[in-house]
Design a protein around this motif. Structure first.
Motif, PDB file in Angstrom:
ATOM      1  N   THR A 131     -14.257  -9.755  42.733  1.00  0.00           N
ATOM      2  CA  THR A 131     -15.600  -8.761  42.293  1.00  0.00           C
ATOM      3  C   THR A 131     -14.854  -7.452  41.748  1.00  0.00           C
ATOM      4  O   THR A 131     -13.965  -7.179  41.807  1.00  0.00           O
ATOM      5  N   VAL A 132     -15.853  -6.431  42.274  1.00  0.00           N
ATOM      6  CA  VAL A 132     -16.141  -5.827  41.298  1.00  0.00           C
ATOM      7  C   VAL A 132     -15.226  -4.347  42.144  1.00  0.00           C
ATOM      8  O   VAL A 132     -14.555  -3.335  41.888  1.00  0.00           O
ATOM      9  N   ASP A 133     -15.568  -4.705  43.579  1.00  0.00           N
ATOM     10  CA  ASP A 133     -15.088  -3.519  44.334  1.00  0.00           C
ATOM     11  C   ASP A 133     -13.255  -4.356  45.193  1.00  0.00           C
ATOM     12  O   ASP A 133     -12.737  -2.873  44.923  1.00  0.00           O
ATOM     13  N   VAL A 136      -7.006  -7.585  35.162  1.00  0.00           N
ATOM     14  CA  VAL A 136      -8.437  -8.260  35.749  1.00  0.00           C
ATOM     15  C   VAL A 136      -9.117  -7.327  35.977  1.00  0.00           C
ATOM     16  O   VAL A 136     -10.729  -7.461  35.615  1.00  0.00           O
ATOM     17  N   ALA A 137      -8.265  -6.518  36.473  1.00  0.00           N
ATOM     18  CA  ALA A 137      -9.758  -4.659  36.779  1.00  0.00           C
ATOM     19  C   ALA A 137     -10.087  -3.902  35.213  1.00  0.00           C
ATOM     20  O   ALA A 137     -10.971  -4.045  35.496  1.00  0.00           O
ATOM     21  N   GLU A 138      -9.029  -4.051  34.841  1.00  0.00           N
ATOM     22  CA  GLU A 138      -9.322  -3.345  33.327  1.00  0.00           C
ATOM     23  C   GLU A 138     -10.249  -3.573  32.905  1.00  0.00           C
ATOM     24  O   GLU A 138     -11.211  -3.518  32.313  1.00  0.00           O
ATOM     25  N   ASP A 139     -10.497  -5.083  32.766  1.00  0.00           N
ATOM     26  CA  ASP A 139     -11.682  -5.792  31.704  1.00  0.00           C
ATOM     27  C   ASP A 139     -12.558  -5.760  32.316  1.00  0.00           C
ATOM     28  O   ASP A 139     -14.119  -5.807  31.513  1.00  0.00           O
ATOM     29  N   ILE A 140     -12.779  -6.552  34.027  1.00  0.00           N
ATOM     30  CA  ILE A 140     -14.298  -5.929  34.787  1.00  0.00           C
ATOM     31  C   ILE A 140     -14.239  -4.768  33.941  1.00  0.00           C
ATOM     32  O   ILE A 140     -15.680  -4.218  33.716  1.00  0.00           O
ATOM     33  N   ALA A 141     -14.277  -3.216  34.617  1.00  0.00           N
ATOM     34  CA  ALA A 141     -14.292  -2.390  33.658  1.00  0.00           C
ATOM     35  C   ALA A 141     -15.205  -1.743  32.460  1.00  0.00           C
ATOM     36  O   ALA A 141     -15.607  -1.349  32.093  1.00  0.00           O
ATOM     37  N   LYS A 142     -13.626  -2.631  31.607  1.00  0.00           N
ATOM     38  CA  LYS A 142     -14.159  -2.510  30.049  1.00  0.00           C
ATOM     39  C   LYS A 142     -15.853  -3.143  29.421  1.00  0.00           C
ATOM     40  O   LYS A 142     -16.213  -3.083  29.005  1.00  0.00           O
ATOM     41  N   TYR A 143     -15.891  -4.527  30.237  1.00  0.00           N
ATOM     42  CA  TYR A 143     -17.129  -4.998  29.977  1.00  0.00           C
ATOM     43  C   TYR A 143     -18.249  -4.848  30.800  1.00  0.00           C
ATOM     44  O   TYR A 143     -19.566  -5.865  30.910  1.00  0.00           O
ATOM     45  N   ASN A 144     -18.098  -3.922  31.694  1.00  0.00           N
ATOM     46  CA  ASN A 144     -19.656  -4.005  32.165  1.00  0.00           C
ATOM     47  C   ASN A 144     -19.516  -4.762  33.783  1.00  0.00           C
ATOM     48  O   ASN A 144     -20.636  -5.151  33.660  1.00  0.00           O
ATOM     49  N   LEU A 145     -18.589  -5.514  34.178  1.00  0.00           N
ATOM     50  CA  LEU A 145     -19.180  -6.697  34.822  1.00  0.00           C
ATOM     51  C   LEU A 145     -19.388  -5.827  36.132  1.00  0.00           C
ATOM     52  O   LEU A 145     -18.056  -5.744  37.200  1.00  0.00           O
ATOM     53  N   LEU A 146     -20.126  -7.571  37.479  1.00  0.00           N
ATOM     54  CA  LEU A 146     -20.174  -6.960  38.621  1.00  0.00           C
ATOM     55  C   LEU A 146     -18.978  -7.567  38.759  1.00  0.00           C
ATOM     56  O   LEU A 146     -18.448  -7.426  40.515  1.00  0.00           O
ATOM     57  N   ALA A 147     -18.388  -9.222  38.861  1.00  0.00           N
ATOM     58  CA  ALA A 147     -17.584 -10.399  39.105  1.00  0.00           C
ATOM     59  C   ALA A 147     -16.878 -10.749  37.379  1.00  0.00           C
ATOM     60  O   ALA A 147     -17.620 -11.197  36.853  1.00  0.00           O
ATOM     61  N   THR A 197     -25.355 -17.094  29.953  1.00  0.00           N
ATOM     62  CA  THR A 197     -24.668 -16.581  28.974  1.00  0.00           C
ATOM     63  C   THR A 197     -23.453 -17.456  29.277  1.00  0.00           C
ATOM     64  O   THR A 197     -23.046 -17.262  29.530  1.00  0.00           O
ATOM     65  N   GLU A 198     -23.761 -17.594  27.402  1.00  0.00           N
ATOM     66  CA  GLU A 198     -22.390 -18.803  27.682  1.00  0.00           C
ATOM     67  C   GLU A 198     -20.883 -18.443  26.908  1.00  0.00           C
ATOM     68  O   GLU A 198     -19.355 -18.426  26.727  1.00  0.00           O
ATOM     69  N   ASP A 199     -21.210 -16.784  26.396  1.00  0.00           N
ATOM     70  CA  ASP A 199     -19.539 -15.629  25.649  1.00  0.00           C
ATOM     71  C   ASP A 199     -19.499 -15.777  27.306  1.00  0.00           C
ATOM     72  O   ASP A 199     -19.608 -14.501  27.166  1.00  0.00           O
ATOM     73  N   LEU A 200     -18.433 -16.463  27.892  1.00  0.00           N
ATOM     74  CA  LEU A 200     -18.138 -15.977  29.283  1.00  0.00           C
ATOM     75  C   LEU A 200     -16.842 -14.378  28.587  1.00  0.00           C
ATOM     76  O   LEU A 200     -15.609 -15.245  28.102  1.00  0.00           O
ATOM     77  N   VAL A 201     -16.413 -14.207  29.536  1.00  0.00           N
ATOM     78  CA  VAL A 201     -15.339 -13.224  29.822  1.00  0.00           C
ATOM     79  C   VAL A 201     -14.729 -13.680  31.359  1.00  0.00           C
ATOM     80  O   VAL A 201     -14.917 -13.594  32.031  1.00  0.00           O
ATOM     81  N   THR A 202     -13.833 -15.040  31.231  1.00  0.00           N
ATOM     82  CA  THR A 202     -12.829 -15.574  32.437  1.00  0.00           C
ATOM     83  C   THR A 202     -11.456 -14.636  32.408  1.00  0.00           C
ATOM     84  O   THR A 202     -11.154 -13.777  31.268  1.00  0.00           O
ATOM     85  N   ALA A 203     -10.800 -14.676  33.936  1.00  0.00           N
ATOM     86  CA  ALA A 203      -9.260 -15.012  33.827  1.00  0.00           C
ATOM     87  C   ALA A 203      -8.824 -15.994  34.235  1.00  0.00           C
ATOM     88  O   ALA A 203      -9.639 -17.376  35.150  1.00  0.00           O
ATOM     89  N   SER A 204      -7.427 -16.075  34.207  1.00  0.00           N
ATOM     90  CA  SER A 204      -6.707 -17.494  35.177  1.00  0.00           C
ATOM     91  C   SER A 204      -6.098 -17.137  36.028  1.00  0.00           C
ATOM     92  O   SER A 204      -6.396 -15.496  36.260  1.00  0.00           O
ATOM     93  N   PRO A 205      -6.159 -17.854  37.209  1.00  0.00           N
ATOM     94  CA  PRO A 205      -5.772 -16.861  38.863  1.00  0.00           C
ATOM     95  C   PRO A 205      -4.077 -16.517  38.633  1.00  0.00           C
ATOM     96  O   PRO A 205      -3.798 -16.060  39.322  1.00  0.00           O
TER      97      PRO A 205
END
Length: 612
Positions: free
Chosen positions: A401-403, A375-386, A360-368
Motif C-alpha cells: 500500500t501507499v502508506d 517498489v516504493a519508487e514505482d508506486i510513486a512513479k505510477y501514482n498508485l495507491l497500492a 485495467t489489464e495493463d498492470l504494474v506488479t511486483a515480485s515478492p
C-alpha cells in the motif's frame, strides 16, 4: 485570578486567628468542566498532614493566608474521593498530554479562578516560562516581564485548559473526567505514538498499558523506533501481546515480530489464531527489505466473471479492520491476476456490468523478492495507491500500500541524510525440522512438573520409585505430542490445499506415520538402553529396592513409543480440523490443539501402562 504556587506554603489560620498549619495541596473534583476546589490539605503541628473540606471550613483566602470558619478544635478531617486528585501531588511538575496541541508538556503552575468569595475553580495548567519563574519566586516573573516589555517582546502565559489535559503520571483510569474532557484515548494512533515516544521512559509503559488492544495495535504500527516498540511489547503479558499482534495488519505485525528473539516470537505466535499466525509467518518467510516483507495479504479479490453487484457484496462483507481497500483485483480460472477495478469505476457502473469490462489489464506488479525501495519508487512513479505482488506463476500474493511505500521512502531518505548504508537482514528462512524440535524440547523440564501428577494416577499397583521411573518416558511422550501439533501447524501454514504443488493428504498421512514410527522407535531404544545399563552386572545395585525400576522403565518406554506413534498418526485429523475451520473463517487456538494432543497422549500412555 490566583495560582497554585501563590497558595502553597501560606499559613492556615482558624477563626481565632491562631495558625493551625501551612497549605500543602488542594484537591479538585475532576467530574466537572471547570473543576472546583473541594479539599484543603495542610501540614499541622508536628508536620501532621491534615485534609479538610474546602466548602465547609474555608472562609477567605488570598496570596498571603487562608482563614477558616471555625476554631482548630472544631475541624473534622476528610478523605480524598475516587473522582478527586491533588493538584500539587498529581499534576504540578508532572508531564501531561496537551490533546489540543498534540504534544507532551510539563506543568509549571496551575491557574485558578475565584467564582465567588470562597469558591475556587481550576482553569488550566501553565506550561510556559512564566509559570516556571513564578514557581521559583514571584519576583523572578516580575523581572522577566519588565525585561521583555522593554525589548518589545511580551512574555505571554501558556495555559492549557483542563478540557485538553490528559494526566499520565498516575493511573487515573478510574477517575471520572468531565464529559467534554478529551483524553489520550481519543487521539489518532499516529499522535498517540508521537506522544508516547516523547514521554519519560518510566512513563511510556504505564501509558501504553492503559490503552486497549486496538489502540495499542494502531500506535505500535506508528512507532519510528523499532527497539522501543519491542521493549513496550515486552512489558506486556504474553496474552496481551499476542492479542495486540492479532489486531495489527499482518505486515506491521511481521515487522514487529522480526525484532523479537526466536523463543519470544514463537510463544506469541502460538497464542494467536491460526489464520493470523499463518499470515505473519508467510511474510516472515521473505527476506528483509523486500516487497514480500512489507506487503499485506489482506486483499479484495474476485473472479473476473463476477459483476459489479458481486464486488459490492464482497466489500460489504469485509471486516471493519480490513486493510483500506482502493482496488478490487480480478483473477482468472487458474487463480492468476488478470486485472484491477478501481472503486470509482465500481461506484458509477451499473450493478449488472461484468468486472472484466471495467478492468485495467495493463498492470504494474511486483515480485515478492523485489527490493522494497524499488517498489516504493514505482508506486510513486505510477501514482498508485497500492501495487499487487504476484509470484512467478502470476498468482496474487498481496499488495504493497501507499502508506507502506511512504514509510520505506522516508527510511531510505533518512539513511541517505546520515550517509549510512542499509544493513542486510539475516536470511534465516524456515528452520529445519530437526533444529526446530531441539529448540522445542528444551521445555521438557517444565512439562515434567505436570508429568509426576499424571504418573501417580497409575501408582495404585506401582511403588513410588517405579511411578517416578514411568514418569520419565511420559515426559518425552508429552513433549513429542506437542511437537506433533506444531508439525501439523507448520504444514498448514506453509501449504495451500488449492496449490497443485502442495503435498496431498495421503502423502501427509504416510509422512506423519513414518515420523511417528521413527520417533517412537527412538524413544523405545533410549529407554531400553537405560534399562539394560541398570540391569548390567557391571553396575552395582546400591539399593535392593531399586531392582524394580528397570521393569517400570521398560513399561514406560513401550507406552511412550506407542503414544508417540499415535500422536503423529493422528496428525491428519488435526490438519483436517484446521482446514475445515479455516474454510469457515474460524480461528483455531494452537494452545487448544496442543492441549488436546497431550491429553490424548496421556490417555494412551496410561492405558498401555495398565495393560502391561
Amino acid at each position: 485570578m490566583i495560582y497554585l504556587s501563590q497558595l502553597l506554603g501560606n499559613p492556615v489560620l482558624d477563626a481565632d486567628g491562631e495558625k493551625v498549619g501551612t497549605v500543602s495541596d488542594l484537591g479538585i473534583a475532576t467530574g466537572e468542566v471547570f473543576p472546583r476546589i473541594t479539599s484543603l490539605a495542610f501540614m499541622g503541628p508536628g508536620r501532621t498532614p491534615i485534609m479538610i473540606s474546602w466548602r465547609k471550613f474555608v472562609d477567605t483566602y488570598d496570596e498571603n493566608e487562608v482563614h477558616l470558619k471555625v476554631i482548630a478544635t472544631d475541624l473534622r478531617f476528610s478523605y480524598l474521593q475516587p473522582d478527586e486528585v491533588l493538584l500539587a501531588r498529581d499534576i504540578l511538575n508532572k508531564q501531561i498530554v496537551d490533546t489540543h496541541g498534540m504534544r507532551v508538556v510539563r506543568v509549571n503552575d496551575l491557574k485558578l479562578s475565584d467564582t465567588s468569595s470562597t469558591q475556587l475553580r481550576l482553569l488550566g495548567a501553565e506550561v510556559g516560562a512564566r509559570g516556571l519563574l513564578r514557581s521559583l519566586h514571584p519576583a523572578l516573573e516580575r523581572v522577566a516581564l519588565r525585561v521583555c516589555r522593554t525589548f518589545g517582546h511580551p512574555l505571554p502565559e501558556k495555559i492549557i485548559a483542563w478540557s485538553y489535559m490528559d494526566l499520565v503520571e498516575r493511573d487515573l483510569s478510574n477517575v471520572k473526567l468531565s464529559v467534554s474532557h478529551k483524553t489520550l484515548d481519543d487521539m489518532h494512533p499516529a499522535d498517540i505514538a508521537d506522544i508516547i515516544e516523547r514521554l519519560d521512559p518510566r512513563l511510556r509503559g504505564q501509558v501504553f498499558a492503559q490503552l486497549d488492544d486496538e489502540q495499542r495495535a494502531g500506535a505500535m504500527a506508528e512507532f519510528d523506533d523499532d527497539a522501543m516498540a519491542a521493549e513496550l511489547m515486552g512489558n506486556l503479558t504474553e496474552t496481551d501481546a499476542s492479542r495486540m499482534l492479532s489486531e495489527m495488519d499482518p505486515d506491521d505485525a511481521a515487522e514487529l515480530v522480526s525484532e523479537l528473539d526466536y523463543d519470544k516470537a514463537e510463544k506469541l505466535l502460538r497464542l494467536m489464531g491460526v489464520q493470523e499466525q499463518r499470515a505473519i509467518r508467510q511474510l516472515l518467510g521473505y527476506r528483509e527489505n523486500t516487497a514480500g516483507r512489507i506487503m499485506t495479504s489482506e486483499v479484495a479479490s474476485i473472479t473476473e466473471t463476477a459483476t459489479v453487484a458481486d464486488a459490492v457484496e464482497l466489500l460489504r462483507g469485509l471486516d471493519e479492520d480490513f486493510e483500506s481497500v482502493r482496488y478490487v483485483y480480478l483473477t482468472d480460472e487458474d487463480g492468476k491476476l488478470s486485472g484491477v477495478v478501481t472503486l470509482n469505476a465500481l461506484i458509477v457502473a451499473p450493478a449488472e456490468t461484468r468486472l472484466s469490462e471495467l478492468a485495467t489489464e495493463d498492470l504494474v506488479t511486483a515480485s515478492p523478492e523485489d527490493d522494497q525501495e524499488d517498489v516504493a519508487e514505482d508506486i510513486a512513479k505510477y501514482n498508485l495507491l497500492a501495487m499487487p505482488v504476484v509470484n512467478d506463476e502470476g498468482r496474487l500474493l498481496g499488495i504493497v500500500t501507499v502508506d507502506d511505500a511512504l514509510d520505506v521512502l522516508e527510511e531510505e531518505h533518512a539513511e541517505d541524510l546520515r550517509v549510512a548504508g542499509g544493513t542486510e537482514g539475516d536470511d534465516s528462512g524456515h528452520a529445519s525440522a530437526l533444529i526446530w524440535l531441539v529448540r522445542r524440547n528444551a521445555w521438557v523440564a517444565l512439562w515434567a512438573l505436570g508429568v509426576i501428577a499424571v504418573a501417580l494416577a497409575v501408582g495404585g499397583r506401582l511403588g513410588l520409585q517405579e511411578t517416578l521411573a514411568v514418569s520419565i518416558p511420559l515426559a518425552a511422550a508429552l513433549v513429542l505430542a506437542d511437537d506433533s501439533v506444531s508439525y501439523v501447524t507448520n504444514f498448514f501454514l506453509e501449504n495451500d490445499p488449492d496449490d497443485e504443488d502442495s503435498p496431498s493428504m495421503i502423502g501427509f498421512t504416510f509422512r506423519g506415520i513414518g515420523i511417528g514410527a521413527v520417533l517412537g522407535a527412538l524413544v523405545a531404544l533410549i529407554v531400553l538402553a537405560l534399562e539394560s545399563i541398570m540391569a548390567s552386572p557391571a553396575v552395582p545395585t546400591v539399593d535392593p529396592s531399586l531392582e524394580g525400576l528397570g521393569a517400570a522403565l521398560t513399561t514406560g518406554g513401550v507406552a511412550a513409543a506407542v503414544s508417540t506413534f499415535l500422536s503423529f498418526a493422528f496428525t491428519p485429523i488435526y490438519l483436517a480440523v484446521l482446514r475445515h475451520r479455516d474454510a469457515h473463517n474460524k480461528e483455531t487456538s494452537g494452545f487448544t490443539l496442543s492441549a488436546v494432543a497431550m491429553l490424548v497422549a496421556v490417555v494412551v500412555f496410561t492405558l498401555v501402562v495398565l495393560v502391561a
